[in-house]
Design a protein around this motif. Structure first.
Motif, mmCIF file in Angstrom:
data_model
loop_
_atom_site.group_PDB
_atom_site.id
_atom_site.type_symbol
_atom_site.label_atom_id
_atom_site.label_comp_id
_atom_site.label_asym_id
_atom_site.label_seq_id
_atom_site.Cartn_x
_atom_site.Cartn_y
_atom_site.Cartn_z
ATOM 1 N N UNK A 219 -76.691 0.833 -25.912
ATOM 2 C CA UNK A 219 -76.389 -0.661 -25.937
ATOM 3 C C UNK A 219 -77.442 -1.674 -25.069
ATOM 4 N N UNK A 220 -78.847 -0.941 -25.231
ATOM 5 C CA UNK A 220 -79.873 -1.606 -24.961
ATOM 6 C C UNK A 220 -80.341 -2.374 -26.201
ATOM 7 N N UNK A 221 -81.064 -3.724 -25.839
ATOM 8 C CA UNK A 221 -81.604 -4.179 -27.188
ATOM 9 C C UNK A 221 -83.044 -4.258 -26.734
ATOM 10 N N UNK A 222 -83.814 -3.803 -27.636
ATOM 11 C CA UNK A 222 -85.187 -3.761 -27.303
ATOM 12 C C UNK A 222 -85.883 -4.590 -28.516
ATOM 13 N N UNK A 223 -86.931 -5.599 -28.083
ATOM 14 C CA UNK A 223 -87.816 -6.366 -28.824
ATOM 15 C C UNK A 223 -88.929 -5.978 -28.851
ATOM 16 N N UNK A 224 -89.693 -5.803 -29.852
ATOM 17 C CA UNK A 224 -90.960 -5.305 -30.208
ATOM 18 C C UNK A 224 -91.692 -6.181 -31.073
ATOM 19 N N UNK A 225 -93.028 -6.219 -30.751
ATOM 20 C CA UNK A 225 -94.015 -6.779 -31.483
ATOM 21 C C UNK A 225 -94.248 -6.052 -32.790
ATOM 22 N N UNK A 226 -93.876 -7.036 -33.935
ATOM 23 C CA UNK A 226 -93.838 -6.255 -35.340
ATOM 24 C C UNK A 226 -95.262 -5.904 -35.885
ATOM 25 N N UNK A 227 -96.085 -6.313 -35.078
ATOM 26 C CA UNK A 227 -97.762 -5.778 -35.848
ATOM 27 C C UNK A 227 -97.906 -4.655 -34.910
ATOM 28 N N UNK A 228 -97.463 -4.340 -33.711
ATOM 29 C CA UNK A 228 -98.096 -3.304 -32.688
ATOM 30 C C UNK A 228 -97.197 -2.257 -32.126
ATOM 31 N N UNK A 229 -95.705 -2.712 -32.303
ATOM 32 C CA UNK A 229 -94.791 -1.932 -31.533
ATOM 33 C C UNK A 229 -94.812 -2.181 -30.013
ATOM 34 N N UNK A 230 -95.594 -3.222 -29.477
ATOM 35 C CA UNK A 230 -95.437 -3.613 -28.052
ATOM 36 C C UNK A 230 -94.215 -3.990 -27.719
ATOM 37 N N UNK A 231 -93.703 -3.580 -26.643
ATOM 38 C CA UNK A 231 -92.498 -4.250 -25.872
ATOM 39 C C UNK A 231 -92.804 -5.752 -25.585
ATOM 40 N N UNK A 232 -91.715 -6.371 -25.907
ATOM 41 C CA UNK A 232 -91.747 -7.817 -25.577
ATOM 42 C C UNK A 232 -90.685 -7.973 -24.380
ATOM 43 N N UNK A 233 -89.468 -7.505 -24.857
ATOM 44 C CA UNK A 233 -88.413 -7.437 -23.496
ATOM 45 C C UNK A 233 -87.205 -6.257 -23.792
ATOM 46 N N UNK A 235 -83.228 -5.671 -22.912
ATOM 47 C CA UNK A 235 -81.856 -6.271 -22.411
ATOM 48 C C UNK A 235 -80.845 -4.788 -22.481
ATOM 49 N N UNK A 236 -80.411 -4.523 -21.206
ATOM 50 C CA UNK A 236 -79.552 -3.397 -20.869
ATOM 51 C C UNK A 236 -78.190 -3.878 -20.595
ATOM 52 N N UNK A 237 -77.392 -3.642 -21.608
ATOM 53 C CA UNK A 237 -75.831 -3.958 -21.262
ATOM 54 C C UNK A 237 -75.096 -3.261 -20.152
ATOM 55 N N UNK A 238 -75.857 -2.233 -19.512
ATOM 56 C CA UNK A 238 -75.331 -1.290 -18.571
ATOM 57 C C UNK A 238 -74.055 -0.904 -18.938
ATOM 58 N N UNK A 239 -73.863 0.035 -19.898
ATOM 59 C CA UNK A 239 -72.454 0.462 -20.324
ATOM 60 C C UNK A 239 -72.234 1.585 -19.610
ATOM 61 N N UNK A 240 -70.928 1.811 -18.855
ATOM 62 C CA UNK A 240 -70.902 3.029 -17.762
ATOM 63 C C UNK A 240 -70.588 4.144 -19.081
ATOM 64 N N UNK A 241 -70.629 5.376 -18.290
ATOM 65 C CA UNK A 241 -70.385 6.446 -19.297
ATOM 66 C C UNK A 241 -68.603 6.496 -19.191
ATOM 67 N N UNK A 242 -68.493 7.029 -20.259
ATOM 68 C CA UNK A 242 -66.827 7.168 -20.433
ATOM 69 C C UNK A 242 -66.698 8.684 -21.607
ATOM 70 N N UNK A 243 -66.138 9.506 -20.870
ATOM 71 C CA UNK A 243 -65.836 10.798 -21.508
ATOM 72 C C UNK A 243 -64.926 10.700 -22.719
ATOM 73 N N UNK A 244 -64.324 9.653 -22.913
ATOM 74 C CA UNK A 244 -62.921 9.616 -23.895
ATOM 75 C C UNK A 244 -63.568 8.864 -25.199
ATOM 76 N N UNK A 291 -72.876 -5.679 -29.982
ATOM 77 C CA UNK A 291 -71.441 -5.063 -29.778
ATOM 78 C C UNK A 291 -71.718 -3.754 -28.698
ATOM 79 N N UNK A 292 -70.863 -3.666 -27.918
ATOM 80 C CA UNK A 292 -70.991 -2.505 -26.747
ATOM 81 C C UNK A 292 -69.808 -1.450 -26.973
ATOM 82 N N UNK A 293 -70.207 -0.249 -26.381
ATOM 83 C CA UNK A 293 -69.225 0.670 -26.449
ATOM 84 C C UNK A 293 -68.071 0.658 -25.272
ATOM 85 N N UNK A 294 -68.445 -0.418 -24.779
ATOM 86 C CA UNK A 294 -67.271 -0.475 -23.603
ATOM 87 C C UNK A 294 -66.549 -1.795 -23.955
#
Length: 784
Positions: A219-233, A235-244, A291-294
């Motif tokens: 659940x990171x959202x990655x924004x890329x330049x549509x021409x070059x694939x360069x990263x714009x920004x 966002x990391x939702x910081x979802x904790x691990x959950x074995x269930x 939407x996030x997995x937590x």
């Protein structure tokens, strides 16, 4: 010669013992007979007698006749029945001694006959293939493709119509072979040691303005330049691990355009000055919904990646509110929410077979700007859609909708593919309301959440046959005139074509008799529905069991005869039941793509059998439980646990003969399947990376372009492929750095060049190559 004698004797003994076991189960006599013959050959070899060669030559003749009788002239079934036994002629050729040298001449005709049969198999048309062509004529000159500019991709299926169709025409069957990689980006989000098995890259990017927006498994959202694939920004939702959790995935984000603009007008993304998760929240005009997995829903500014302070609690909404049970990891959303009619509508996934008492499968609509709950539709209480009150709870474990929804704003309706109530194989816990809406498509009012209509696809579903795919909406020419159509494929192989205003079938639906016989306290429906347009396979038989050698074929036959199987919809049992088509589905979340101009569809039907076994808990030693979608899950609170998994040979390959995966094209006006071809190779499945085209499984989806080219990866070999929509011919392929278990998309960059983008990160539970790649392709210069 002692070694060869022992070799034949050991193989013969194994075939004899397994063959006798198979006979006691009512199976074929062949393997026991083969075992006796090979034991006799082993004894005769020791004496180097011509009788060994005579007997083995007769055995080969008999095996060849039996193989053709069972499998016809299909290459793979025939080759694996004969292959090992032909290799065993080598010791007889090289044996020495004074007796029986002339016996070698007896084996030469066998090799010649087998070679001739092999050539015939290459000439005789493959019985699994349907050859034909789809009409290339334009049926609807100006079809509704959603309120999306031609250069963009604004929601999971391109628009809320879920067509997976682009009006771009630069790439055609004539020039697609010149596609080359334009850029590649790595997100950095990789599977970790604490992740669940099904950690997957299944995302389809959005293209808004000149930016791409992609979500990753964590659940990171990655924004890329549509021409070059360069990263714009990022966002990391910081979802904790959950074995269930059963899944660690994100199929996409959703988009709300700026106030006062339609979706056909868009923003331009700009670079953020720092990581987006460190940006202060802000008032947002346009919004992305993650939407996030937590079990959160997060609103994000598309330009900066900052959270939207105007939405819910500083941009975050806790989706566990009013849940009757709140076990960590039991509820979350893997698919993008639906943004339509001024609301963002969120459904979710409830873990299969973990507990009788689990979170609700409620579908909820929130104000897109504030996050205020506007309505909730719970299939456990389907008539009460007013926002739930404080201190109240939704229905326990009610059927959920884990896939992607579609919407028709003109009709004011949203269409949700519905799953089942957990436990999936135990029907005694379900209420009448839950029975009505499980494994169906339900049409809800965008304004109130009230049910407009429902069409069910399995009655009293005991097989985990959740409706897995986003419905595709188009206006369809029929004998009764143009009808607003909804097309939805199912795991069981039906493709239902319904009038989306009324729910009435456009193609006939008939009720077919279904097998009976359940555990005490449960029941199975005497009939099950079937659409006139369907990709259902023929029932399995013992003769269709397969393996790399006769030894694992024999084990597959023993398994087959040991399982309960009376055809499709054989009820679950403590004996163990064969489920075919299996839980993987003929179709899954990748859905189909439809062309609203030609009014045709492209799909990827799959054929894999699964097994399920109910385990009485009293006195049972279950060991580790809740192992994900495969393995043993405990069904806490129920009298039975369940064990599920694919139907595999001891070597880990499917027990049923190939092909297992196809591409197919059907005419949506006539309901006729016009062509169907094997898809994919065993290059990434076998120890030796040889690209043999067998027709392999896969998971992912296609995209159709107006240029007449279809793009799809999905198969368990690591390729992105292009197909001719008209006849299904494969036109181009590119090797991917990881598994392409996602749906590609296409758009125009700022230079007006058509791009094709696929997320390649693999799929943890099917074993494809893991990675974190986003790969873009475009035509070589001057090829448009």
């Amino acid at each position: 010669m002692i070694i060869f004698s022992i070799l034949f004797a050991l193989i013969g003994l194994a075939l004899l013992l397994g063959g006798v076991w198979l006979i006691t189960l009512g199976g074929s006599l062949y393997y026991a007979i083969a075992g006796v013959v090979l034991l006799a050959v082993g004894v005769l070899i020791k004496k180097n007698r011509c009788a060994a060669r005579l007997l083995y030559a007769a055995f080969l003749v008999g095996t060849l006749i039996w193989s053709i009788y069972e499998s016809g002239f299909d290459w793979w079934p025939l080759a694996t029945r004969m292959g090992m036994f032909l290799i065993l002629t080598i010791p007889l050729f090289i044996s020495t001694g004074t007796k029986g040298k002339g016996g070698n001449k007896l084996l030469l005709p066998i090799w010649g006959a087998t070679a001739a049969i092999t050539l015939i198999t290459l000439i005789v048309p493959d019985s699994s293939t349907v050859s034909g062509t789809l009409s290339n004529e334009t049926v609807s000159a100006n079809p509704d493709t959603g309120d999306v500019p031609a250069d963009s991709w604004l929601s999971y299926g391109r628009s809320n119509l879920g067509q997976r169709y682009s009006p771009l025409t630069q790439i055609t069957p004539d020039n697609v072979e010149t596609l080359e990689q334009a850029w590649q980006y790595r997100t950095g989000d990789l599977k970790g040691p604490k992740d669940v098995g099904e950690t997957t890259y299944e995302a389809t990017p959005l293209k808004i303005g000149n930016a791409l927006y992609i979500c990753t498994p964590h659940n990171w959202v990655v924004a890329l330049d549509a021409d070059t694939g360069e990263k714009l920004w990022v966002y990391n939702a910081k979802v904790p691990a959950e074995s269930q959790r059963q899944h660690q995935t994100c199929r996409g984000v959703s988009y709300l355009p700026p106030a006062g603009l339609s979706t056909s007008e868009s923003i331009v993304a700009v670079k953020a000055s720092r990581p987006a998760e460190n940006m202060p929240s802000m008032q947002c005009d346009a919004q992305l919904f993650l939407p996030t997995s937590d079990a959160r829903l997060i609103a994000i500014d598309p330009e900066t990646g900052a959270r939207c302070s105007n939405f819910a609690n500083d941009g975050e909404l806790d989706l566990m509110h009013n849940m009757p049970f709140k076990q960590a990891g039991y509820y979350y959303s893997t698919s993008p929410p639906l943004v339509a009619g001024g609301v963002v509508i969120v459904a979710g996934s409830v873990n299969d077979n973990y507990a009788v008492n689990a979170p609700s499968g409620v579908i909820r609509a929130y104000d897109v700007k504030t996050g205020e709950l506007k309505w909730n539709w719970d299939s456990g209480h389907p008539d009460d859609t007013a926002p739930i009150g404080e201190g109240e709870v939704y229905a326990t474990s009610s059927p959920n909708s884990w896939s992607t929804a579609s919407a028709d704003p003109a009709l004011g309706l949203a269409y949700f593919p519905m799953g089942n109530r957990t436990p999936d194989q135990l029907g005694m816990y379900r209420t009448p309301a839950e029975e009505k809406y499980a494994t169906s498509v339900v049409a809800l009012s965008l304004e109130t959440g009230q049910v407009e209509w429902v069409q069910q696809f399995i009655h009293h579903d005991l097989w985990d046959m959740d409706t897995p795919a986003q419905p595709s909406l188009l206006d369809l020419d029929t004998d009764s005139g143009v009808q607003p159509a909804l097309v939805v494929p199912t795991k069981q192989g039906d493709v239902y074509v319904l009038n989306r205003a009324t729910g009435e079938p456009i193609f006939p639906i008939t009720e077919k008799p279904a097998p009976q016989g359940t555990i005490p306290g449960d029941f199975s429906s005497p009939t099950q529905p079937e659409s006139a347009l369907n990709f259902k396979p023929e029932p399995l038989t013992e003769a269709k069991m397969w393996g790399a050698t006769p030894l694992d074929q024999l084990m597959c036959r023993i398994q087959f005869k040991s399982l309960k199987y009376d055809g499709q919809y054989t009820p679950p049992s403590t004996q163990g039941t064969l489920v075919y088509p299996g839980n993987f589905g003929v179709f899954n979340w990748g859905s189909i793509a439809v062309d609203p101009k030609r009014q045709v569809m492209f799909g990827m039907p799959l054929y894999l059998a699964f097994t399920s076994k109910l385990i009485p808990k009293e006195g049972a030693a279950l060991g580790e439980t809740n192992t994900g979608e495969q393995g043993v899950n405990e069904n806490a609170g129920a009298d039975y646990a369940v064990q599920m998994g694919p139907f595999l040979s001891p070597l880990g390959v499917p027990c049923q003969q190939p092909p297992w995966g196809f591409v197919a094209g059907a005419d949506l006006r006539t309901g006729k399947i016009e062509w169907m071809h094997k898809n994919g190779t065993v290059e990434d499945l076998s120890p030796i990376p040889v690209p043999i085209k067998m027709g392999v499984p896969g998971i992912g989806g296609p995209v159709i372009t107006e240029g007449g080219v279809v793009f799809m990866a999905a198969a368990v070999d690591d390729y992105l492929r292009a197909y001719n929509l008209t006849d299904g011919e494969q036109l181009w392929e590119a090797r991917l750095p990881a598994g392409g278990q996602a749906t590609p998309m296409t758009y125009l960059n700022s230079k007006g060049e058509q791009m094709v983008v696929i997320v390649a990160g693999g799929h943890g539970s099917i074993g494809t190559t893991i990675g974190d790649y986003v790969v873009a392709y475009k035509l070589k210069p001057n090829q448009e």
